[in-house]
Design a protein around this motif. Structure first.
Motif, PDB file in Angstrom:
ATOM      1  N   GLY A  53      15.593   8.794  13.273  1.00 56.47           N
ATOM      2  CA  GLY A  53      16.213   8.963  11.965  1.00 56.47           C
ATOM      3  C   GLY A  53      15.519  10.065  11.185  1.00 56.47           C
ATOM      4  O   GLY A  53      14.574  10.677  11.676  1.00 56.47           O
ATOM      5  N   THR A  54      16.041  10.308   9.995  1.00 55.19           N
ATOM      6  CA  THR A  54      15.439  11.330   9.146  1.00 55.19           C
ATOM      7  C   THR A  54      14.712  10.651   7.998  1.00 55.19           C
ATOM      8  O   THR A  54      15.284   9.834   7.282  1.00 55.19           O
ATOM      9  CB  THR A  54      16.523  12.281   8.621  1.00 55.19           C
ATOM     10  OG1 THR A  54      17.159  12.884   9.746  1.00 55.19           O
ATOM     11  CG2 THR A  54      15.909  13.373   7.758  1.00 55.19           C
ATOM     12  N   LEU A  55      13.440  10.996   7.874  1.00 54.81           N
ATOM     13  CA  LEU A  55      12.623  10.359   6.848  1.00 54.81           C
ATOM     14  C   LEU A  55      12.210  11.379   5.814  1.00 54.81           C
ATOM     15  O   LEU A  55      11.908  12.517   6.144  1.00 54.81           O
ATOM     16  CB  LEU A  55      11.344   9.792   7.470  1.00 54.81           C
ATOM     17  CG  LEU A  55      11.448   8.503   8.266  1.00 54.81           C
ATOM     18  CD1 LEU A  55      11.384   8.837   9.736  1.00 54.81           C
ATOM     19  CD2 LEU A  55      10.307   7.585   7.879  1.00 54.81           C
ATOM     20  N   ASP A  56      12.179  10.909   4.586  1.00 54.99           N
ATOM     21  CA  ASP A  56      11.578  11.741   3.570  1.00 54.99           C
ATOM     22  C   ASP A  56      10.074  11.777   3.837  1.00 54.99           C
ATOM     23  O   ASP A  56       9.491  10.801   4.293  1.00 54.99           O
ATOM     24  CB  ASP A  56      11.853  11.152   2.181  1.00 54.99           C
ATOM     25  CG  ASP A  56      11.475  12.147   1.106  1.00 54.99           C
ATOM     26  OD1 ASP A  56      12.190  13.153   0.983  1.00 54.99           O
ATOM     27  OD2 ASP A  56      10.460  11.927   0.426  1.00 54.99           O
ATOM     28  N   LEU A  57       9.461  12.944   3.581  1.00 53.31           N
ATOM     29  CA  LEU A  57       8.037  13.107   3.896  1.00 53.31           C
ATOM     30  C   LEU A  57       7.193  11.966   3.324  1.00 53.31           C
ATOM     31  O   LEU A  57       6.336  11.405   4.009  1.00 53.31           O
ATOM     32  CB  LEU A  57       7.531  14.453   3.364  1.00 53.31           C
ATOM     33  CG  LEU A  57       6.048  14.724   3.631  1.00 53.31           C
ATOM     34  CD1 LEU A  57       5.775  14.836   5.121  1.00 53.31           C
ATOM     35  CD2 LEU A  57       5.618  16.000   2.921  1.00 53.31           C
ATOM     36  N   GLU A  58       7.464  11.612   2.074  1.00 57.85           N
ATOM     37  CA  GLU A  58       6.684  10.553   1.428  1.00 57.85           C
ATOM     38  C   GLU A  58       6.792   9.242   2.209  1.00 57.85           C
ATOM     39  O   GLU A  58       5.811   8.535   2.365  1.00 57.85           O
ATOM     40  CB  GLU A  58       7.137  10.344  -0.022  1.00 57.85           C
ATOM     41  CG  GLU A  58       6.369  11.176  -1.041  1.00 57.85           C
ATOM     42  CD  GLU A  58       6.729  12.653  -1.006  1.00 57.85           C
ATOM     43  OE1 GLU A  58       7.866  12.964  -0.596  1.00 57.85           O
ATOM     44  OE2 GLU A  58       5.873  13.483  -1.356  1.00 57.85           O
ATOM     45  N   ASP A  59       8.004   8.961   2.709  1.00 56.92           N
ATOM     46  CA  ASP A  59       8.187   7.705   3.439  1.00 56.92           C
ATOM     47  C   ASP A  59       7.488   7.759   4.792  1.00 56.92           C
ATOM     48  O   ASP A  59       6.996   6.747   5.288  1.00 56.92           O
ATOM     49  CB  ASP A  59       9.687   7.422   3.639  1.00 56.92           C
ATOM     50  CG  ASP A  59      10.404   7.295   2.306  1.00 56.92           C
ATOM     51  OD1 ASP A  59       9.741   6.862   1.339  1.00 56.92           O
ATOM     52  OD2 ASP A  59      11.594   7.648   2.229  1.00 56.92           O
ATOM     53  N   LEU A  60       7.453   8.963   5.378  1.00 56.44           N
ATOM     54  CA  LEU A  60       6.791   9.096   6.669  1.00 56.44           C
ATOM     55  C   LEU A  60       5.295   8.821   6.519  1.00 56.44           C
ATOM     56  O   LEU A  60       4.669   8.199   7.370  1.00 56.44           O
ATOM     57  CB  LEU A  60       7.021  10.511   7.228  1.00 56.44           C
ATOM     58  CG  LEU A  60       6.414  10.805   8.601  1.00 56.44           C
ATOM     59  CD1 LEU A  60       7.193  10.089   9.701  1.00 56.44           C
ATOM     60  CD2 LEU A  60       6.389  12.299   8.885  1.00 56.44           C
ATOM     61  N   LEU A  61       4.735   9.292   5.409  1.00 55.19           N
ATOM     62  CA  LEU A  61       3.286   9.223   5.234  1.00 55.19           C
ATOM     63  C   LEU A  61       2.814   7.954   4.536  1.00 55.19           C
ATOM     64  O   LEU A  61       1.671   7.531   4.709  1.00 55.19           O
ATOM     65  CB  LEU A  61       2.808  10.425   4.417  1.00 55.19           C
ATOM     66  CG  LEU A  61       3.114  11.810   4.989  1.00 55.19           C
ATOM     67  CD1 LEU A  61       2.679  12.885   4.000  1.00 55.19           C
ATOM     68  CD2 LEU A  61       2.410  12.008   6.324  1.00 55.19           C
ATOM     69  N   ALA A  62       3.705   7.360   3.750  1.00 56.85           N
ATOM     70  CA  ALA A  62       3.287   6.308   2.825  1.00 56.85           C
ATOM     71  C   ALA A  62       2.392   5.219   3.419  1.00 56.85           C
ATOM     72  O   ALA A  62       1.388   4.865   2.806  1.00 56.85           O
ATOM     73  CB  ALA A  62       4.514   5.691   2.176  1.00 56.85           C
ATOM     74  N   PRO A  63       2.720   4.690   4.592  1.00 58.01           N
ATOM     75  CA  PRO A  63       1.911   3.549   5.043  1.00 58.01           C
ATOM     76  C   PRO A  63       0.502   3.921   5.495  1.00 58.01           C
ATOM     77  O   PRO A  63      -0.271   3.049   5.842  1.00 58.01           O
ATOM     78  CB  PRO A  63       2.708   3.004   6.233  1.00 58.01           C
ATOM     79  CG  PRO A  63       4.023   3.685   6.205  1.00 58.01           C
ATOM     80  CD  PRO A  63       3.819   4.981   5.501  1.00 58.01           C
ATOM     81  N   HIS A  64       0.178   5.212   5.503  1.00 58.08           N
ATOM     82  CA  HIS A  64      -1.095   5.607   6.103  1.00 58.08           C
ATOM     83  C   HIS A  64      -2.079   6.125   5.066  1.00 58.08           C
ATOM     84  O   HIS A  64      -1.685   6.749   4.089  1.00 58.08           O
ATOM     85  CB  HIS A  64      -0.855   6.688   7.161  1.00 58.08           C
ATOM     86  CG  HIS A  64       0.174   6.286   8.161  1.00 58.08           C
ATOM     87  ND1 HIS A  64      -0.114   5.419   9.187  1.00 58.08           N
ATOM     88  CD2 HIS A  64       1.491   6.605   8.280  1.00 58.08           C
ATOM     89  CE1 HIS A  64       0.994   5.227   9.904  1.00 58.08           C
ATOM     90  NE2 HIS A  64       1.987   5.932   9.374  1.00 58.08           N
TER      91      HIS A  64
ATOM     92  N   GLY B 135       0.791  -1.235   0.000  1.00 54.60           N
ATOM     93  CA  GLY B 135       0.000   0.000   0.000  1.00 54.60           C
ATOM     94  C   GLY B 135       0.811   1.266   0.000  1.00 54.60           C
ATOM     95  O   GLY B 135       0.313   2.316   0.354  1.00 54.60           O
ATOM     96  N   ALA B 136       2.080   1.156  -0.405  1.00 48.87           N
ATOM     97  CA  ALA B 136       2.948   2.325  -0.312  1.00 48.87           C
ATOM     98  C   ALA B 136       2.466   3.509  -1.137  1.00 48.87           C
ATOM     99  O   ALA B 136       2.720   4.648  -0.788  1.00 48.87           O
ATOM    100  CB  ALA B 136       4.372   1.969  -0.733  1.00 48.87           C
ATOM    101  N   VAL B 137       1.747   3.258  -2.207  1.00 47.98           N
ATOM    102  CA  VAL B 137       1.309   4.373  -3.053  1.00 47.98           C
ATOM    103  C   VAL B 137       0.077   5.071  -2.477  1.00 47.98           C
ATOM    104  O   VAL B 137      -0.178   6.221  -2.765  1.00 47.98           O
ATOM    105  CB  VAL B 137       0.931   3.907  -4.478  1.00 47.98           C
ATOM    106  CG1 VAL B 137       1.921   4.451  -5.479  1.00 47.98           C
ATOM    107  CG2 VAL B 137       0.814   2.402  -4.540  1.00 47.98           C
ATOM    108  N   GLU B 138      -0.639   4.325  -1.700  1.00 46.82           N
ATOM    109  CA  GLU B 138      -1.920   4.842  -1.257  1.00 46.82           C
ATOM    110  C   GLU B 138      -1.749   6.041  -0.335  1.00 46.82           C
ATOM    111  O   GLU B 138      -0.916   6.062   0.555  1.00 46.82           O
ATOM    112  CB  GLU B 138      -2.662   3.744  -0.514  1.00 46.82           C
ATOM    113  CG  GLU B 138      -4.117   4.096  -0.304  1.00 46.82           C
ATOM    114  CD  GLU B 138      -4.844   3.051   0.512  1.00 46.82           C
ATOM    115  OE1 GLU B 138      -4.202   2.065   0.898  1.00 46.82           O
ATOM    116  OE2 GLU B 138      -6.027   3.245   0.763  1.00 46.82           O
TER     117      GLU B 138
END
Lengths: 195, 324
Positions: B123-134, B50-53
């Motif tokens: 750690g430091t996350l790219d915004l997309e990675d922070l949000l991706a699973p949700h 669901g990474a794109v969602e």
């Protein structure tokens, strides 16, 4: 004489423009997201500006010799009073909707309202006694009474300083101008007594 | 009797796409893509399901439809034009219109968020990675500013709780501290020390974990405009607006109560909690009433901005006049 009248009329017309602009923007719905706040701020700021303008007349006469400005001091003062009335009306009628308890509470409990109301209360007797008849009737006491304008101006500047949240630059500019205009008076007398 | 034979090229009425469906075509595409992505991700890369969602792309179509949260109010939403031109974001100037004039200078992509402190996964996350699973949802919340005005905003976002749980706070974590971007080149207001920069805010961990607390990425069906705190902001609807920190670059879980910018600036006026409370005045003005932007007269302010039922228990037994 005619020329002076014309200048008076021009002065009133020019300084009525901001009020007219506010009226037009109100009707056009272009006062922004919070039109009441915009009306309150603009009328208040114009009252302060015009009060400073009327207080600048005497120093201009003393220091620069611009004696011909003298007759316009009253006009500027009355214009300031007009904006102050509009300011009060918007606050009491729209903001507090003539809720007298809330109004009284605001005046007593909120220092910035206390200061603003003090300024307005000082301007009322000055506006009332601004006619030639009242000048004659009061004689020397008229001058004493009209020193209230200093109280009004200081209270208005303090009112502005006390109501901003964090950025004091704008009210500080007004306070600095007022301080300079007030200081110019004793400084002039001091200079004259030394000469 | 006249029999009309349709020509082959003529569109039959049953083939005409329903207008509503047509208007939602992007959502349909996104959902299909998300479904396909999740499916593919699930098959090929099990860790990325669901990474794109939900990750809203830049230039998201206006008016896109997201699932509406039951926490939403049905009050009339504030006009978009007002919500985006009447802002307190001192990093871009102290006049209400300054942020909408100056915030275009801020670059919101790429955007990194530092996660620090009492978490198992710092750690430091790219915004997309922070949000991706949700999954992004829409929440229509009241927003009450400490200056006695209010709005109703349809936010897009994800519950902060979901993100925090994924970061795994340690048992020592008791507070969450947030910071806004600090870059006077992009944020001209930071050239003068009006507030303690970078802007900082904080919540108690239970406040942060409350289901109403939102990490917003959009509003009105599209990406957050810069002046509203793009690309990532907090929304805590039962607290005065300044608690809902904008353009977040750092999230730190702490043991001790973090300092907050307005509290540093005027501790008597802006407490750590800053819950909306009509009974506790700002030292300089009453909080009993508020002007809803768009209204002429003021209306009564509600306890916890109308969210007392949901959040009242967080403050059970606390003296709210002292813990303002």
């Amino acid at each position: 004489m005619d020329r002076k009248r014309w200048i008076h009329a021009a002065l009133v017309a020019v300084f009525a423009l901001p009020a007219a602009a506010l009226g037009v923007r109100l009707i056009a719905g272009s006062l922004g997201a919070n039109p009441i706040e915009e009306l309150t701020h603009e009328t208040g700021e114009w009252a302060l500006r015009l009060m400073l303008a009327s207080l600048a007349v005497t120093p201009a006469r003393q220091w620069l010799g611009w004696s011909r400005l003298a007759p316009y001091r009253r006009t500027l003062g009355l214009l300031a009073f007009g904006y102050a009335c509009a300011h009060m009306l918007v606050y009491f009628a729209v903001d507090l909707f003539f809720d007298w308890r809330a109004i009284l509470e605001a005046i007593v409990e909120r220092p910035y309202v206390t200061a603003g109301f003090t300024a307005f209360a000082c301007l009322v007797p000055l506006a009332v006694t601004s006619t030639r008849r009242w000048m004659r009737r009061l004689g020397r006491r008229w001058n004493t009474l009209h020193r209230l304008v200093y109280v009004a101006a200081v209270a208005a500047a303090v009112h502005f300083l006390w109501l901003v949240k964090a950025d004091l630059r704008e009210p500080l500019v007004y306070a600095a101008i007022l301080a300079a205009l007030l200081a110019a008076r004793p400084l002039y007398r001091l200079r004259r007594s030394r000469l | 009797m006249l029999i009309r034979v349709p020509r082959a090229s003529e569109v039959r009425s049953r083939e005409i796409t329903d207008e509503e469906l047509y208007l939602r075509r992007r959502e349909f595409l996104r959902q299909s893509a998300a479904g396909a992505g999740a499916l593919a991700g699930g098959l090929l890369l099990p860790g990325l399901g669901g990474a794109v969602e939900g990750a809203p792309a830049a230039g998201e179509a206006p008016g896109a439809v997201f699932p509406l949260s039951p926490f939403s109010t049905d009050e009339e939403t504030t006009r978009y034009e007002h919500a985006t031109t009447y802002n307190n974001f001192y990093e871009f100037g102290t006049d209400k219109e300054d942020p909408s004039r100056n915030a275009h200078r801020m670059r919101t992509r790429p955007w990194a968020v530092e996660v620090a402190g009492e978490v198992r996964r710092p750690g430091t996350l790219d915004l997309e990675d922070l949000l991706a699973p949700h999954a992004v949802e829409e929440r229509i919340y009241r927003l009450r500013c400490v200056e006695a005005w209010s709005m109703v905003i349809p936010w897009l976002g994800i519950p902060l709780k979901d993100v925090l749980e994924r970061l795994e706070p340690t048992p020592h974590a008791r507070y969450v501290a947030f910071r806004t971007l600090h870059d006077p080149k992009q944020m001209p207001g930071q050239r003068r020390p009006i507030l303690r920069w970078p802007y900082r805010e904080g919540l108690r961990l239970d406040e942060a974990m409350h289901p109403l607390t939102l990490l917003a990425t959009g509003m009105y069906g599209r990406d957050l405009p810069n002046q509203n705190g793009a690309p990532l902001r907090l929304v805590v609807p039962w607290k005065y607006g300044f608690k809902s920190i904008k353009s977040i670059v750092r999230i730190e879980l702490t043991r001790r109560r973090p300092d907050t910018s307005w509290n540093i600036s005027a501790p008597r006026e802006y407490g750590f909690y800053s819950n909306v409370n009509p009974e506790v005045s700002h030292p300089r003005w009453s909080q009993r009433r508020e002007r809803r932007i768009g209204d002429f007269f003021k209306r009564p302010t509600l306890m916890f901005n109308g969210y007392a039922e949901e959040v009242g228990s967080l403050y059970a037994g606390m003296d709210l006049a002292r813990n303002y």
